[in-house]
Write a protein that holds these residues in place. Sequence first.
Motif, PDB file in Angstrom:
ATOM      1  N   GLY A  26      52.550   6.386 111.241  1.00 48.75           N
ATOM      2  CA  GLY A  26      51.911   5.134 110.852  1.00 48.75           C
ATOM      3  C   GLY A  26      51.121   5.261 109.551  1.00 48.75           C
ATOM      4  O   GLY A  26      50.960   4.285 108.816  1.00 48.75           O
ATOM      5  N   VAL A  29      53.240   4.160 106.759  1.00 46.67           N
ATOM      6  CA  VAL A  29      53.387   2.700 106.748  1.00 46.67           C
ATOM      7  C   VAL A  29      52.170   2.071 106.074  1.00 46.67           C
ATOM      8  O   VAL A  29      52.290   1.149 105.258  1.00 46.67           O
ATOM      9  CB  VAL A  29      53.553   2.162 108.195  1.00 46.67           C
ATOM     10  CG1 VAL A  29      53.569   0.643 108.216  1.00 46.67           C
ATOM     11  CG2 VAL A  29      54.808   2.746 108.829  1.00 46.67           C
ATOM     12  N   VAL A  30      50.990   2.587 106.401  1.00 50.14           N
ATOM     13  CA  VAL A  30      49.754   2.052 105.823  1.00 50.14           C
ATOM     14  C   VAL A  30      49.741   2.269 104.303  1.00 50.14           C
ATOM     15  O   VAL A  30      49.462   1.345 103.529  1.00 50.14           O
ATOM     16  CB  VAL A  30      48.520   2.717 106.472  1.00 50.14           C
ATOM     17  CG1 VAL A  30      47.241   2.342 105.738  1.00 50.14           C
ATOM     18  CG2 VAL A  30      48.427   2.306 107.942  1.00 50.14           C
ATOM     19  N   GLU A  33      52.354  -0.034 102.606  1.00 51.47           N
ATOM     20  CA  GLU A  33      52.013  -1.452 102.638  1.00 51.47           C
ATOM     21  C   GLU A  33      50.826  -1.757 101.715  1.00 51.47           C
ATOM     22  O   GLU A  33      50.809  -2.775 101.021  1.00 51.47           O
ATOM     23  CB  GLU A  33      51.722  -1.879 104.075  1.00 51.47           C
ATOM     24  CG  GLU A  33      51.330  -3.328 104.258  1.00 51.47           C
ATOM     25  CD  GLU A  33      52.408  -4.326 103.841  1.00 51.47           C
ATOM     26  OE1 GLU A  33      53.572  -3.912 103.652  1.00 51.47           O
ATOM     27  OE2 GLU A  33      52.066  -5.521 103.694  1.00 51.47           O
ATOM     28  N   ARG A  34      49.854  -0.885 101.682  1.00 51.39           N
ATOM     29  CA  ARG A  34      48.699  -1.122 100.795  1.00 51.39           C
ATOM     30  C   ARG A  34      49.132  -1.048  99.329  1.00 51.39           C
ATOM     31  O   ARG A  34      48.661  -1.820  98.488  1.00 51.39           O
ATOM     32  CB  ARG A  34      47.572  -0.115 101.083  1.00 51.39           C
ATOM     33  CG  ARG A  34      46.967  -0.275 102.469  1.00 51.39           C
ATOM     34  CD  ARG A  34      45.804   0.676 102.724  1.00 51.39           C
ATOM     35  NE  ARG A  34      44.569   0.235 102.098  1.00 51.39           N
ATOM     36  CZ  ARG A  34      43.748  -0.675 102.610  1.00 51.39           C
ATOM     37  NH1 ARG A  34      44.036  -1.237 103.766  1.00 51.39           N
ATOM     38  NH2 ARG A  34      42.638  -1.018 101.978  1.00 51.39           N
ATOM     39  N   ARG A  36      52.195  -1.706  98.257  1.00 45.67           N
ATOM     40  CA  ARG A  36      53.046  -2.871  98.016  1.00 45.67           C
ATOM     41  C   ARG A  36      52.210  -4.124  97.764  1.00 45.67           C
ATOM     42  O   ARG A  36      52.497  -4.906  96.866  1.00 45.67           O
ATOM     43  CB  ARG A  36      53.956  -3.089  99.234  1.00 45.67           C
ATOM     44  CG  ARG A  36      55.109  -4.042  99.003  1.00 45.67           C
ATOM     45  CD  ARG A  36      55.811  -4.383 100.323  1.00 45.67           C
ATOM     46  NE  ARG A  36      54.933  -5.107 101.234  1.00 45.67           N
ATOM     47  CZ  ARG A  36      54.702  -6.410 101.174  1.00 45.67           C
ATOM     48  NH1 ARG A  36      55.294  -7.144 100.258  1.00 45.67           N
ATOM     49  NH2 ARG A  36      53.867  -6.987 102.019  1.00 45.67           N
ATOM     50  N   ARG A  37      51.143  -4.307  98.532  1.00 44.78           N
ATOM     51  CA  ARG A  37      50.319  -5.497  98.369  1.00 44.78           C
ATOM     52  C   ARG A  37      49.607  -5.516  97.017  1.00 44.78           C
ATOM     53  O   ARG A  37      49.113  -6.550  96.592  1.00 44.78           O
ATOM     54  CB  ARG A  37      49.285  -5.601  99.490  1.00 44.78           C
ATOM     55  CG  ARG A  37      49.925  -5.928 100.826  1.00 44.78           C
ATOM     56  CD  ARG A  37      48.906  -6.444 101.800  1.00 44.78           C
ATOM     57  NE  ARG A  37      49.505  -6.566 103.133  1.00 44.78           N
ATOM     58  CZ  ARG A  37      48.949  -7.248 104.130  1.00 44.78           C
ATOM     59  NH1 ARG A  37      47.802  -7.846 103.957  1.00 44.78           N
ATOM     60  NH2 ARG A  37      49.551  -7.308 105.293  1.00 44.78           N
ATOM     61  N   PRO A 200      46.407   5.667 113.812  1.00 45.60           N
ATOM     62  CA  PRO A 200      46.454   6.685 112.765  1.00 45.60           C
ATOM     63  C   PRO A 200      45.223   6.604 111.849  1.00 45.60           C
ATOM     64  O   PRO A 200      44.644   5.539 111.694  1.00 45.60           O
ATOM     65  CB  PRO A 200      47.717   6.333 111.965  1.00 45.60           C
ATOM     66  CG  PRO A 200      48.523   5.461 112.865  1.00 45.60           C
ATOM     67  CD  PRO A 200      47.546   4.715 113.713  1.00 45.60           C
ATOM     68  N   LEU A 202      44.673   6.584 108.698  1.00 40.14           N
ATOM     69  CA  LEU A 202      44.607   5.681 107.542  1.00 40.14           C
ATOM     70  C   LEU A 202      44.518   4.217 107.972  1.00 40.14           C
ATOM     71  O   LEU A 202      43.998   3.378 107.239  1.00 40.14           O
ATOM     72  CB  LEU A 202      45.812   5.890 106.614  1.00 40.14           C
ATOM     73  CG  LEU A 202      45.941   7.285 106.004  1.00 40.14           C
ATOM     74  CD1 LEU A 202      47.056   7.305 104.960  1.00 40.14           C
ATOM     75  CD2 LEU A 202      44.627   7.774 105.401  1.00 40.14           C
ATOM     76  N   ALA A 203      45.013   3.913 109.173  1.00 37.80           N
ATOM     77  CA  ALA A 203      44.857   2.546 109.681  1.00 37.80           C
ATOM     78  C   ALA A 203      43.392   2.302 110.034  1.00 37.80           C
ATOM     79  O   ALA A 203      42.831   1.250 109.746  1.00 37.80           O
ATOM     80  CB  ALA A 203      45.739   2.339 110.913  1.00 37.80           C
ATOM     81  N   LEU A 226      42.760  -7.744 105.285  1.00 35.95           N
ATOM     82  CA  LEU A 226      43.438  -7.561 106.581  1.00 35.95           C
ATOM     83  C   LEU A 226      42.415  -7.974 107.633  1.00 35.95           C
ATOM     84  O   LEU A 226      41.462  -7.241 107.901  1.00 35.95           O
ATOM     85  CB  LEU A 226      43.835  -6.095 106.766  1.00 35.95           C
ATOM     86  CG  LEU A 226      44.964  -5.602 105.868  1.00 35.95           C
ATOM     87  CD1 LEU A 226      44.798  -4.149 105.520  1.00 35.95           C
ATOM     88  CD2 LEU A 226      46.313  -5.831 106.537  1.00 35.95           C
ATOM     89  N   GLN A 229      40.828  -5.664 110.261  1.00 41.45           N
ATOM     90  CA  GLN A 229      40.306  -4.356 109.863  1.00 41.45           C
ATOM     91  C   GLN A 229      38.800  -4.212 110.108  1.00 41.45           C
ATOM     92  O   GLN A 229      38.358  -3.221 110.702  1.00 41.45           O
ATOM     93  CB  GLN A 229      40.606  -4.111 108.381  1.00 41.45           C
ATOM     94  CG  GLN A 229      40.208  -2.716 107.916  1.00 41.45           C
ATOM     95  CD  GLN A 229      41.293  -1.689 108.177  1.00 41.45           C
ATOM     96  OE1 GLN A 229      42.361  -1.747 107.591  1.00 41.45           O
ATOM     97  NE2 GLN A 229      41.024  -0.767 109.078  1.00 41.45           N
TER      98      GLN A 229
END
Lengths: 260, 417
Positions: A26, A29-30, A33-34, A36-37, A200, A202-203, A226, A229
């Motif tokens: 995960g 993924v974090v 995605e961060r 990408r945003r 995870p 980083l999440a 988010l 968060q």
Amino acid sequence: MSAPTAADLAIAVLLPDVLGTYSDAGNAVVLAERARRRGVSTQLLTVTLADAPPHGADVYVLGGGEDAALPAAARWLLRHRMRDALAEARAVLAVCAGFQLLGSTITDLAGRVVQGLEVLDADTAPGRERAVGEVVASATVATIGELTGFENHRGHTTLGPAVQPLAVPTRGTGNGTQQHGRPSEGALSGAIVATYLHGPVLARNPSLADHLLALATGLDQPPLDLPDQEPLRRAYLETSPHARGRRWRPIGRNRSRRRG
Amino acid sequence: MVAEQRFWVARHAGKLTSTLSRRLGRGEGAVIGGRVALALDPGALRRLARERRIALVSGTNGKTTTSHLLAAVLRTLGPVAHNATGANMPDGALAALADAPDAQLAVLEVDELHVATVAGAVDPRVVVLGNLSRDQLDRGNEVRAVAAALAQALRHHPDTWVVANADDPMVVWAARAAARTVWVSAGSGWSGDTAGCPRCGEPLRLTLGRAWGCRCGLVRPRPQWSVRREDCALTDDEGLSVPLSLHLPGAFNLGNAALALVAGAVLGADPLVAAAGLANVSNVGDRYRKVRRGRHELRLLMAKNPAGWAETLPLLEPDASLLLVINAREADGRDTSWLWDVPFEQLTSRPGVATDVVAAGERAHDLGLRLDYGHVRHTTVTDPVDALACLPPGKVEVVANYTAFRTLARRLATEHT
């Protein structure tokens, strides 16, 4: 697995098939995605025991695994000379067994020694009992701040004198050893961030994710929206018995009478 | 004589406590009653099991459902003692036997960490093992350690038949230790925890069909029985075909039914006769139950770990809204990291509108953040009953983990709209 492409940031998850027990993939993924945003294109590469690794990824992510899987993972990392790839990467996150594997040696309960990658000056040996439960730790880098996560490990890791811990735990065990007179959690060494925290990590801790992304891209990391968060962070920081001055009792001790 | 008296006192004190607990509305009473009896007489479980033919059902997912299906199968032979409420520790097993003193047959769902204890006391004729995957890691039970402990327990019972899923490598590794095994190809939807061979850790090779194997010599055993998904049937290697007509959804329940029929056959229940009774099992301790509440028609589904969620997500009706509920109490596992191994991204391909997913439960924000990163639009409302108000009228699929499910099912039964 395919080779890194022209994406701005290639993130490789190493051995999720054996270092995936605690859902640390995960973290990748974090990161993706961060990035990408914020307009940075990414490519996620999944590298299993059956694959040959890419050597040109920008970021490598390793996770925790079952105790029995550690030797197979170590053999793979050494066979594929991952020491060089990790030393040249822009950012590396290694969690739990992944952290231990970046060190010099890992000793198991029977006294057998597994050779690590020696990217970090750190040695791991079994502690008296398994450390299981929530951790709160203050990062040694001010911009990262308070970290929270869930630890689940038997290994205690001793850092070499020149290695900076990632954080000082105020609740939970972390490395299970002291560094310069204070309890330590994880390690920070150049582009390498190592920790025992799952979640995870980083999440749970976006500041740590952004620390890695800043290392990997050289760019500032403006905040992201988010909505879950902040309440999540607050919950983990506030429910910390430490915050209320109570002594933390490891969760793993009790046995519930009824399981699902 | 003293032992007999102690047993009598233990049994009656246990029953009294159960009744008291039920009357006080504190739950089903099985656990506390069983615990009192065991405290007064540690040998009570062994005594209660004497002279009975007992099947244990264990594994990670589907234990409760499989045990209900097996109880239905065995009822074709006579009365059956069964810990139907899912109280799957030794005290729950004891309560089930004490509640049905005349039943010659018993089905005991047993937590995978307590098989050795229960089997040691009741000396089962059959042990059913459906699947083994990651669950509640914070209790220090990595799945290989669980499998190794099961293997150790099975070695002590050379007369016990083990009915085991040949498609799950971890189950095979555990069940190979048994002296008598019936292999069933019951299917396996989750390989996330066995990419590495259970025995040596090297990559497992998947070959044709459901076959798998490793260089070290651990290979899928040849099954005597197989689930044929195309026409929902259980077949044996001599050409017998038993129709599996179920009211329970999902391919994994075909596998659970197959294991139940084969275990029943070992105890003397004709699968062709027993199969007819499987269709009567429609909800299992509130799982799969449908509840009308105000303007909503709910279906209750339980999923506790990555494997369970991976099996459940494909079952969700495309036009229903979703209420997903997560707790992290001790019985759930305190660590919510596993949410990141659930393929929630699948939900983004649903046709529903943006407001039709709600994240709820005591760990609603852990789930909500996971959904955020998975691009699943949702609202987050901690209280699952309040969360219903956010959903449009019509069908709602409720998926909840263990304690979230039990708490919500109880609230839905007692609170009015």
